[in-house]
Design a protein around this motif. Structure first.
Motif, PDB file in Angstrom:
ATOM      1  N   MET A   1       0.819  -1.210   0.000  1.00 37.91           N
ATOM      2  CA  MET A   1       0.000   0.000   0.000  1.00 37.91           C
ATOM      3  C   MET A   1       0.854   1.262   0.000  1.00 37.91           C
ATOM      4  N   GLN A   2       1.855   1.323  -0.849  1.00 40.76           N
ATOM      5  CA  GLN A   2       2.735   2.489  -0.902  1.00 40.76           C
ATOM      6  C   GLN A   2       2.007   3.728  -1.430  1.00 40.76           C
ATOM      7  N   ARG A   3       0.909   3.525  -2.127  1.00 39.67           N
ATOM      8  CA  ARG A   3       0.214   4.676  -2.698  1.00 39.67           C
ATOM      9  C   ARG A   3      -0.700   5.390  -1.697  1.00 39.67           C
TER      10      ARG A   3
ATOM     11  N   ASP B   1       0.719   8.818   4.025  1.00 39.76           N
ATOM     12  CA  ASP B   1       1.462   8.413   5.219  1.00 39.76           C
ATOM     13  C   ASP B   1       0.577   8.440   6.464  1.00 39.76           C
ATOM     14  N   THR B   2      -0.333   9.402   6.544  1.00 43.01           N
ATOM     15  CA  THR B   2      -1.205   9.512   7.707  1.00 43.01           C
ATOM     16  C   THR B   2      -2.112   8.296   7.821  1.00 43.01           C
ATOM     17  N   LEU B   3      -2.671   7.854   6.708  1.00 45.90           N
ATOM     18  CA  LEU B   3      -3.566   6.699   6.735  1.00 45.90           C
ATOM     19  C   LEU B   3      -2.806   5.432   7.099  1.00 45.90           C
ATOM     20  N   ARG B   4      -1.616   5.260   6.550  1.00 47.10           N
ATOM     21  CA  ARG B   4      -0.814   4.082   6.894  1.00 47.10           C
ATOM     22  C   ARG B   4      -0.419   4.086   8.357  1.00 47.10           C
TER      23      ARG B   4
ATOM     24  N   LYS C   1      -1.399   1.357  11.220  1.00 50.89           N
ATOM     25  CA  LYS C   1      -0.371   0.698  12.021  1.00 50.89           C
ATOM     26  C   LYS C   1      -0.629   0.903  13.511  1.00 50.89           C
ATOM     27  N   LEU C   2      -1.054   2.091  13.886  1.00 47.97           N
ATOM     28  CA  LEU C   2      -1.383   2.354  15.284  1.00 47.97           C
ATOM     29  C   LEU C   2      -2.533   1.465  15.739  1.00 47.97           C
TER      30      LEU C   2
END
Length: 59
Positions: free
Chosen positions: A28-30, A33-36, A40-41
């Motif tokens: 999911m590199q696309r 960053d906030t959503l990833r 992860k959190l």
């Protein structure tokens, strides 16, 4: 609840969280960053909750 059942559930959930974390990092590199980071959190919170439940029911 039997200890072996709890251990099995813990191992399965840990494996699922680990697989989701790996998949998110690799595939999911696309995504932003906030959503990833939010996802992860969420995975870390689930893992922490598992640890609390495991400790609570094993004592």
């Amino acid at each position: 609840m039997p200890l072996t059942l709890m251990a099995t559930i813990f191992v399965l959930m840990t494996a699922m969280c680990g697989a989701a974390y790996w998949w998110l990092d690799r595939k999911m590199q696309r995504l932003s960053d906030t959503l990833r980071d939010t996802y992860k959190l969420g995975l870390m919170i689930i893992y922490g909750f598992q640890m609390v439940l495991l400790l609570m029911f094993s004592l």
